[in-house]
Design a protein around this motif. Structure first.
Motif, PDB file in Angstrom:
ATOM      1  N   ASP A  77       0.850  -1.309  -0.143  1.00  0.00           N
ATOM      2  CA  ASP A  77      -0.057  -0.020   0.022  1.00  0.00           C
ATOM      3  C   ASP A  77       0.872   1.171  -0.087  1.00  0.00           C
ATOM      4  OD1 ASP A  77      -2.250  -1.680   0.147  1.00  0.00           O
ATOM      5  OD2 ASP A  77      -2.022  -1.785   2.418  1.00  0.00           O
ATOM      6  N   GLY A  78       2.174   1.247  -0.272  1.00  0.00           N
ATOM      7  CA  GLY A  78       2.988   2.316  -0.364  1.00  0.00           C
ATOM      8  C   GLY A  78       3.931   2.440   0.967  1.00  0.00           C
ATOM      9  N   PRO A  79       4.559   3.431   0.987  1.00  0.00           N
ATOM     10  CA  PRO A  79       5.507   3.694   2.306  1.00  0.00           C
ATOM     11  C   PRO A  79       4.779   3.704   3.666  1.00  0.00           C
ATOM     12  CG  PRO A  79       5.957   5.427   0.694  1.00  0.00           C
ATOM     13  CD  PRO A  79       4.483   4.797   0.419  1.00  0.00           C
ATOM     14  N   ARG A  80       4.969   2.925   4.635  1.00  0.00           N
ATOM     15  CA  ARG A  80       4.777   2.910   5.924  1.00  0.00           C
ATOM     16  C   ARG A  80       5.503   3.361   6.898  1.00  0.00           C
ATOM     17  NH1 ARG A  80       2.616  -2.114   9.866  1.00  0.00           N
ATOM     18  NH2 ARG A  80       1.773  -0.768  11.531  1.00  0.00           N
ATOM     19  N   VAL A  81       5.176   4.752   7.668  1.00  0.00           N
ATOM     20  CA  VAL A  81       6.264   5.272   8.438  1.00  0.00           C
ATOM     21  C   VAL A  81       5.869   4.486   9.953  1.00  0.00           C
ATOM     22  CG1 VAL A  81       7.054   7.212   9.841  1.00  0.00           C
ATOM     23  CG2 VAL A  81       6.286   7.550   7.412  1.00  0.00           C
ATOM     24  N   LEU A  82       6.815   3.590  10.139  1.00  0.00           N
ATOM     25  CA  LEU A  82       7.064   2.899  11.446  1.00  0.00           C
ATOM     26  C   LEU A  82       6.653   3.804  12.551  1.00  0.00           C
ATOM     27  CD1 LEU A  82       8.860  -0.366  10.411  1.00  0.00           C
ATOM     28  CD2 LEU A  82       6.643   0.224  10.093  1.00  0.00           C
ATOM     29  N   GLY A  83       5.939   3.277  13.758  1.00  0.00           N
ATOM     30  CA  GLY A  83       5.916   4.264  14.858  1.00  0.00           C
ATOM     31  C   GLY A  83       4.736   5.192  14.710  1.00  0.00           C
ATOM     32  N   GLU A  84       4.452   5.390  13.599  1.00  0.00           N
ATOM     33  CA  GLU A  84       3.422   6.488  13.354  1.00  0.00           C
ATOM     34  C   GLU A  84       1.788   5.811  12.889  1.00  0.00           C
ATOM     35  OE1 GLU A  84       3.623   9.695  13.797  1.00  0.00           O
ATOM     36  OE2 GLU A  84       5.839   9.676  14.687  1.00  0.00           O
ATOM     37  N   THR A  85       0.864   6.404  13.311  1.00  0.00           N
ATOM     38  CA  THR A  85      -0.533   6.111  12.923  1.00  0.00           C
ATOM     39  C   THR A  85      -1.122   6.799  11.805  1.00  0.00           C
ATOM     40  OG1 THR A  85      -1.376   7.258  14.715  1.00  0.00           O
ATOM     41  CG2 THR A  85      -1.044   4.863  15.132  1.00  0.00           C
TER      42      THR A  85
END
Ligand code: MG
Ligand code: MG
Length: 263
Positions: free
Chosen positions: A250-258
């Motif tokens: 689904d594209g880039p996922r910034v870890l630790g952020e919702t």
């Protein structure tokens, strides 16, 4: 030839938890940092938050590359012209007008997180405010490129373009990196370069993207006295932002952020 380790969705969830601990701590620091606070107080808060959450500080005891002494802190605290790897100290108190970069790493359930932010102390100059905003937005531009089918160098190219079009410079000596069961994995993620080069990105790749930006020359020098602290050679201000991002379907996922990129 670099070897990219793909992470499973379950591994990415653990890394999301690990990075949440760091990003919550960085957000908490946003409300606490003020003139008079020492860089050791920042370090102690970071260590307490990491350990209370069941993690281990990843930078503490990190071996020096040339057999110098291991890194003593939980956080790297880099003040003004310091770029990265500043050592926390009881003897350094923040002053009105300073900028302070705080970088922290965690080992949690066998995986690593790595995240950084630069904060204003009290009231800072317009130039310093702009440096912080441009550096943060260059990270967002880099994260946007962490997509299936893109190449690693597309990230650095986007960072460099954003930074240089705003009149600042990117540091070459230090780079972002893959991250997972090790703090530093392949590939290296420079903050500069031509697009369309190097490794192709695929779901399961997790990268720590970390632009280090200067208001003057990008040249840096590592302190001869402590062996760690990197400073701009010309004394210009420097900022550093970092997050871990997973390449997903689904594209880039910034870890630790919702809420994705909107931090
Ligand atoms: Mg870091
Ligand atoms: Mg890093």
């Amino acid at each position: 030839m670099s070897r990219l380790v793909l992470k499973s969705p379950a591994e990415i969830e653990i890394m999301h938890e690990a990075n949440s601990i760091l990003r919550n701590t960085l957000a908490e620091l946003r409300g606490l940092i003020r003139p008079g606070m020492t860089t050791m107080e920042i370090d102690q808060l970071a260590e307490k938050r990491i350990r209370d959450a069941g993690g281990v500080p990843a930078f503490k005891g990190y071996p020096h590359r040339n057999d110098g002494h291991d890194f003593p802190g939980t956080a790297c605290v880099s003040l003004n012209e310091e770029v990265v790897h500043g050592i926390p100290s009881d003897g350094v108190a923040l002053k009105d007008g300073d900028i302070i970069s705080v970088d922290m790493g965690i080992r949690y359930k066998g995986y690593y997180g790595d995240s950084a932010e630069t904060y204003p102390v009290g009231t800072i100059s317009d130039e310093a405010q702009r440096l912080l905003r441009v550096t943060r937005n260059s990270l967002v531009a880099g994260v946007e490129q962490a997509r299936e089918g893109n190449r690693v160098s597309d990230i650095g190219h986007a960072v460099q373009q954003h930074v240089e079009s705003n009149g600042f410079a990117v540091v070459r000596e230090f780079v972002g990196h893959g991250i997972g069961a090790n703090l530093h994995e392949d590939p290296q993620v420079p903050n500069f370069g031509e697009p369309g080069r190097r490794e192709r990105l695929a779901p399961g790749i997790v990268l720590a993207i970390e632009p280090m930006v200067t208001a003057g020359s990008p040249e840096v020098a590592v302190s001869a006295s402590d062996g760690w602290t990197a400073r701009t050679r010309d004394g210009s201000l420097s900022a550093h932002y970092e997050c871990c991002v997973a390449v997903t379907d689904d594209g880039p996922r910034v870890l630790g952020e919702t809420d994705g990129l909107h931090w």
